[in-house]
Scaffold this motif. Structure first.
Motif, mmCIF file in Angstrom:
data_model
loop_
_atom_site.group_PDB
_atom_site.id
_atom_site.type_symbol
_atom_site.label_atom_id
_atom_site.label_comp_id
_atom_site.label_asym_id
_atom_site.label_seq_id
_atom_site.Cartn_x
_atom_site.Cartn_y
_atom_site.Cartn_z
ATOM 1 N N GLY A 51 0.787 -1.226 0.000
ATOM 2 C CA GLY A 51 0.000 0.000 0.000
ATOM 3 C C GLY A 51 0.817 1.273 0.000
ATOM 4 O O GLY A 51 0.280 2.361 0.225
ATOM 5 N N PHE A 52 2.113 1.165 -0.274
ATOM 6 C CA PHE A 52 2.990 2.339 -0.269
ATOM 7 C C PHE A 52 2.841 3.087 -1.586
ATOM 8 O O PHE A 52 3.087 2.534 -2.659
ATOM 9 C CB PHE A 52 4.436 1.884 -0.072
ATOM 10 N N ASP A 53 2.462 4.368 -1.507
ATOM 11 C CA ASP A 53 2.243 5.154 -2.720
ATOM 12 C C ASP A 53 3.369 6.143 -2.989
ATOM 13 O O ASP A 53 3.229 7.045 -3.821
ATOM 14 C CB ASP A 53 0.909 5.896 -2.645
ATOM 15 N N GLY A 54 4.503 5.963 -2.312
ATOM 16 C CA GLY A 54 5.622 6.881 -2.474
ATOM 17 C C GLY A 54 6.621 6.467 -3.526
ATOM 18 O O GLY A 54 7.728 7.022 -3.586
ATOM 19 N N VAL A 55 6.263 5.496 -4.368
ATOM 20 C CA VAL A 55 7.116 5.049 -5.471
ATOM 21 C C VAL A 55 6.225 4.778 -6.679
ATOM 22 O O VAL A 55 5.018 4.571 -6.536
ATOM 23 C CB VAL A 55 7.905 3.764 -5.113
ATOM 24 N N PRO A 56 6.803 4.751 -7.887
ATOM 25 C CA PRO A 56 6.001 4.397 -9.061
ATOM 26 C C PRO A 56 5.593 2.927 -9.014
ATOM 27 O O PRO A 56 6.196 2.117 -8.306
ATOM 28 C CB PRO A 56 6.956 4.652 -10.239
ATOM 29 N N ARG A 57 4.589 2.585 -9.784
ATOM 30 C CA ARG A 57 4.197 1.189 -9.965
ATOM 31 C C ARG A 57 4.908 0.629 -11.193
ATOM 32 O O ARG A 57 5.026 1.305 -12.219
ATOM 33 C CB ARG A 57 2.677 1.075 -10.162
ATOM 34 N N HIS A 58 5.369 -0.606 -11.088
ATOM 35 C CA HIS A 58 5.952 -1.270 -12.246
ATOM 36 C C HIS A 58 4.817 -1.890 -13.057
ATOM 37 O O HIS A 58 3.991 -2.635 -12.530
ATOM 38 C CB HIS A 58 6.940 -2.355 -11.811
ATOM 39 N N LEU A 59 4.780 -1.582 -14.363
ATOM 40 C CA LEU A 59 3.655 -1.989 -15.210
ATOM 41 C C LEU A 59 4.052 -2.951 -16.321
ATOM 42 O O LEU A 59 3.253 -3.219 -17.217
ATOM 43 C CB LEU A 59 2.992 -0.746 -15.819
ATOM 44 N N GLY A 60 5.285 -3.461 -16.275
ATOM 45 C CA GLY A 60 5.712 -4.415 -17.296
ATOM 46 C C GLY A 60 6.749 -3.822 -18.226
ATOM 47 O O GLY A 60 7.522 -2.943 -17.843
ATOM 48 N N GLN A 61 6.759 -4.301 -19.473
ATOM 49 C CA GLN A 61 7.695 -3.783 -20.459
ATOM 50 C C GLN A 61 6.981 -3.586 -21.788
ATOM 51 O O GLN A 61 5.958 -4.224 -22.063
ATOM 52 C CB GLN A 61 8.889 -4.712 -20.627
ATOM 53 N N ASP A 62 7.518 -2.677 -22.604
ATOM 54 C CA ASP A 62 6.874 -2.405 -23.889
ATOM 55 C C ASP A 62 7.528 -3.212 -25.000
ATOM 56 O O ASP A 62 8.437 -4.019 -24.763
ATOM 57 C CB ASP A 62 6.877 -0.904 -24.192
ATOM 58 N N GLU A 63 7.060 -2.990 -26.227
ATOM 59 C CA GLU A 63 7.545 -3.771 -27.365
ATOM 60 C C GLU A 63 9.015 -3.510 -27.672
ATOM 61 O O GLU A 63 9.675 -4.309 -28.341
ATOM 62 C CB GLU A 63 6.694 -3.469 -28.606
ATOM 63 N N ALA A 64 9.547 -2.393 -27.150
ATOM 64 C CA ALA A 64 10.961 -2.073 -27.354
ATOM 65 C C ALA A 64 11.841 -2.637 -26.238
ATOM 66 O O ALA A 64 13.049 -2.411 -26.231
ATOM 67 C CB ALA A 64 11.147 -0.560 -27.449
ATOM 68 N N GLY A 65 11.231 -3.359 -25.295
ATOM 69 C CA GLY A 65 11.988 -3.938 -24.196
ATOM 70 C C GLY A 65 12.251 -2.988 -23.051
ATOM 71 O O GLY A 65 13.008 -3.310 -22.131
ATOM 72 N N ARG A 66 11.621 -1.811 -23.087
ATOM 73 C CA ARG A 66 11.812 -0.846 -22.007
ATOM 74 C C ARG A 66 10.889 -1.163 -20.834
ATOM 75 O O ARG A 66 9.785 -1.673 -21.018
ATOM 76 C CB ARG A 66 11.531 0.570 -22.511
ATOM 77 N N GLU A 67 11.352 -0.838 -19.636
ATOM 78 C CA GLU A 67 10.527 -1.004 -18.447
ATOM 79 C C GLU A 67 9.468 0.101 -18.418
ATOM 80 O O GLU A 67 9.750 1.260 -18.742
ATOM 81 C CB GLU A 67 11.387 -0.932 -17.188
ATOM 82 N N ILE A 68 8.249 -0.271 -18.020
ATOM 83 C CA ILE A 68 7.147 0.688 -17.943
ATOM 84 C C ILE A 68 6.799 0.925 -16.477
ATOM 85 O O ILE A 68 6.605 -0.024 -15.714
ATOM 86 C CB ILE A 68 5.893 0.174 -18.676
ATOM 87 N N PHE A 69 6.712 2.199 -16.105
ATOM 88 C CA PHE A 69 6.339 2.586 -14.751
ATOM 89 C C PHE A 69 5.209 3.607 -14.813
ATOM 90 O O PHE A 69 5.051 4.317 -15.813
ATOM 91 C CB PHE A 69 7.532 3.201 -14.010
ATOM 92 N N SER A 70 4.444 3.689 -13.745
ATOM 93 C CA SER A 70 3.417 4.725 -13.672
ATOM 94 C C SER A 70 4.091 6.091 -13.539
ATOM 95 O O SER A 70 5.160 6.220 -12.936
ATOM 96 C CB SER A 70 2.493 4.480 -12.482
ATOM 97 N N PHE A 71 3.475 7.096 -14.131
ATOM 98 C CA PHE A 71 3.981 8.465 -14.031
ATOM 99 C C PHE A 71 3.396 9.116 -12.787
ATOM 100 O O PHE A 71 2.190 9.033 -12.540
ATOM 101 C CB PHE A 71 3.595 9.273 -15.267
#
Length: 232
Positions: A51-71
């Motif tokens: 329940g910690f909201d002081g960091v981004p959420r990890h949302l997986g990776q995109d088609e380019a292999g980049r890590e996706i995080f919440s903004f």
């Protein structure tokens, strides 16, 4: 931190001292994959489950292999500067929550580790709203370690220890404020870790040929040593 990105449009993020290649796409951030990406993903998923909201959420990776995080909406400073007492207090409490929630992961990852260290707790790696820190970002250097190791670096940069703009007596009061807000750690312990981090950064920067950074870190170390009695 960056202008609003339309769906699918990539916008380079501004603010902070960003790793090259970081962009905003809609309400997400895309980052090049780092060597410790699996550990970071595990940590962020653990914090989200807590329940910690002081960091981004990890949302997986995109088609380019980049890590996706919440903004995370807010402002990220690109330089050090004077931080208000309120911001200093809230930074310390935010770091304490981060450390406490990651302590069980640290114990399982490395013998003797107290917490998961962010290892780069500069104000430039925090998101601010109304000049108050609300979240931390950039976990490329994250690893198990000790509370003092992380706090020594944080205190150095949040108080800008080494700057001649703030008198040692005022910095002592602010160090005490920071230590009290974090809790269960003495000011001299943090100060000792600060000097260790200053010396370590100076040596690493010199080995890497980063002369300006090495000189700055050594200046800060000499200032902190010179005023250590007043700061403790």
């Amino acid at each position: 931190m960056g202008m609003k990105a339309a769906t699918g449009e990539e916008v380079a993020l501004r603010g902070g001292r960003t790793t090259p290649g970081i962009v905003r796409v809609g309400d997400t951030v895309r980052r090049p994959r780092q060597a410790n990406h699996r550990f970071v993903r595990h940590l962020l998923e653990h914090l989200a489950a807590s329940g910690f909201d002081g960091v981004p959420r990890h949302l997986g990776q995109d088609e380019a292999g980049r890590e996706i995080f919440s903004f995370i909406e807010g402002d990220v400073p690109d330089e050090l500067g004077f931080i208000s007492d309120d911001a200093l207090h809230d930074a310390a409490t935010l770091i304490r929550r981060f450390h406490d929630l990651g302590a069980d992961l640290a114990a399982a990852s490395q013998v003797g580790a107290e917490v998961i260290c962010h290892n780069d707790l500069s104000p430039c790696n925090f998101v601010f709203r109304a000049e108050i820190p609300v979240a931390m970002i950039d976990f490329d250097a994250t690893a198990p370690g000790t509370r003092a190791w992380d706090l020594g670096y944080a205190a150095w940069l949040w108080l800008d220890l080494g700057s001649t703009d703030v008198a040692p007596a005022a910095q002592r009061r602010r160090l005490d404020l920071f230590a009290d807000a974090y809790g269960d750690i003495a000011t001299p312990t943090i100060l000792g870790a600060t000097m260790e981090r200053q010396e370590t950064l100076a040596m690493e920067a010199r080995r890497q040929g980063k002369r300006d950074m090495a000189d700055w870190a050594m200046h800060c170390l000499h200032w902190t040593r010179r005023h250590a009695v007043d700061l403790e």
